[in-house]
Scaffold this active site. Sequence first.
Site, mmCIF file in Angstrom:
data_model
loop_
_atom_site.group_PDB
_atom_site.id
_atom_site.type_symbol
_atom_site.label_atom_id
_atom_site.label_comp_id
_atom_site.label_asym_id
_atom_site.label_seq_id
_atom_site.Cartn_x
_atom_site.Cartn_y
_atom_site.Cartn_z
ATOM 1 N NE ARG A 1 44.057 41.739 39.758
ATOM 2 C CZ ARG A 1 43.225 41.625 38.732
ATOM 3 N NH1 ARG A 1 43.386 40.631 37.884
ATOM 4 N NH2 ARG A 1 42.252 42.499 38.543
ATOM 5 N NE ARG B 1 36.991 43.290 33.961
ATOM 6 C CZ ARG B 1 36.369 44.308 34.565
ATOM 7 N NH1 ARG B 1 37.073 45.333 34.999
ATOM 8 N NH2 ARG B 1 35.064 44.287 34.737
ATOM 9 C CG HIS C 1 39.375 43.650 45.966
ATOM 10 N ND1 HIS C 1 39.779 44.847 46.542
ATOM 11 C CD2 HIS C 1 40.116 43.505 44.840
ATOM 12 C CE1 HIS C 1 40.711 45.398 45.793
ATOM 13 N NE2 HIS C 1 40.945 44.612 44.761
#
Length: 723
Positions: free
Chosen positions: A409, A439, A469
Amino acid sequence: MAKSKSETPTINFKDPEYYFNRELSWLEFNQRVLNEAVDPRTPLLERLKFMAIFSSNLDEFFMVRVAGLKQQVEANVNKLTADGRDPSQQLTDISERLRPMILKQDQHFEEVLRGLLAEEGIHLLNYADLNVEQRTYLQNYYEDHVFPVLTPLAVDPGHPFPYISNLSLNLAVVVRQPETDDELFARIKVPKVLPRFVQLPRELGVHNKKGKPAIWTGIPLEQIISHHLEALFPGMTIQECYPFRITRNADIAVEEDEADDLLLAIQKELRKRRMGGSVVRMEIHHSAPDHVREMLSREMKLEEQNVHQITGLLGLGDLMSFMELPLPELKDKKWTAIVPPPFQRYRDTEETEGALSVEEKSESFFGEIRKSDLYVHHPYHSFSATIQEFIELAAADPKVLAIKMTLYRTSGDSPIINALINAAENGKQVAVLVELKARFDEENNIVWARKLEKSGVHVVYGIVGLKTHTKTALVVRQEEDKIHRYVHIGTGNYNPKTAKLYTDLGLFSCREALGADLTDLFNFLTGHSRQRSYRKLLVAPVSLRDRMLVLIQRERDRAKKGEKAYIIAKMNALVDPKIIQTLYEASQAGVEIDLIIRGICCLRPGVEGVSENIRVISIIGRFLEHSRIFYFYNNGEEELYIGSADWMQRNLDRRIEAVVPIDDPNIFQDLKNILEIMLSDNRQAWELQPDGHYLQRQPGENEEVRSTHEILMQMALQSSTVT
């Protein structure tokens, strides 16, 4: 310390009584968030912020978790969770647990916070409270700004029930036709293009009882609309009008094996999300009569347990807008992140502004990392002066040959992205793994992925079946003697905005083993490498799970021998049944275990004969605890790790994660001190009870208040004076 136990009773650790339900545990976390809004020690506008966060958290919970459970019920999937509940039972229990929480939020805002705001000159009025001058102003505002963008949608045999978009606030309007006396229904969407709370001019503001002039006076937009419906339905008699709000399934499912182009597949799914899946929740004002509520529920195929009646305002997530008011006395004291001492030494000062060239800055920056490992702790330490500077200097430094990064992100205007583009334009080899399946950030990541590709950056979208991640960056630099590899391995995203709100750790190092490990990891991520072993890193899904189990079992075995054994683990969530079972076994053997779990914890502490040596706390406050730290006593040869992974099945088995050991003794001690500060907290810490509820610690009489975030801010300020 508990006595060691050479023999432990045989216990069936699969028994549901030893596990808390994941979804109910998450609700307990959101209850702790709500408590910050209720706690009078929290500054007033920060209380509104926590009200908003509580609501926004629930939106996502319904869009993803409740939506998933409903899909399982519809598909007749009856698989039991570790705590013994099937999907239908979970939905029922969620509804029962959630209703008193929503009522508490609703009542506290209406009965407490509105009054406290008014005392400070912030007046959020209802339409009935307005005088003639205020109503006249809003009449004109409605005609000029609101009426032109409204679209009433009728429901009758010629007009089917309209599509209602996700998270939209709406008005259910019942009108009567004078000639026939027929009742008709219409829906009006409250437009998101206008402010939710409409401010009145200062001269129309109200004074509080003490005569204090208004700082802000306004009214919810939906009330302006509801009191001017005649203009939308001329010739009709307005009977009733009730606000309601819906939440839809917004999770994305991509069959990666069948997707020739993952980016295009994600874009297709995002279009579906914008349309929205099935409705999973409706919030409606409690004044709505049964026939209106039942009609809406029927049209949206909702059961009663997914309908929530609200006595006050709907959509309290919009309260976040009040944080923009220039009232610092009603907010947390402003925090400005400090530049850690090792990163201060090469920076320009007012006296030397512009005196250092890029090459000189770069040499000094990378030279500090060559001397010894460095760590950063956000938001106490500056993101821009550390991680961002690391990438920006690498992009401009002629000696840097390559930059490799993972991006899960990042912000829409990320300086990290711009630095990577500059690096590619400067002729460097730049490879970035962009996780498209992060997400609710998928669309943002697609935009930046395309921009990076156009600039010549090698963009990879991950490995089929696994989310990437891990938070890692590798800089390859040609120096006089040899090529050096500089690494950053962290617990948080490369996002300058969340770095001001989330607590995260990052390690900078030039150690050969770590550079080689990250090289291997990036080859695994971007190529066809099947790397199965690493020198230092613990990598999921390759070695992380097994190594964590071994480390816990080692403490267990020490305790069985009568030796001191101790574990501290800090993370966002603890869900994995195998990890939990192994912790139970360690506790039975006499290992003392302290867990600092911000959110979901499925482990039940304090159960006699099973987990009486395990204590669980949660730290909730002005910053979101996001770092992961794992400490093992190891008979005095202590080990400590940081990384991107929680102890959840998804992190251990279905994601690429990296956890790194801390070898530098100074960093080791600093991180251990952070854990000890949290364990001694008596202001922000909540203790998990054996029944699944949490109790907030309170300072004893004449006891000093120990607030984790306040202590760490003070420590950061003190360290910034060190040269």
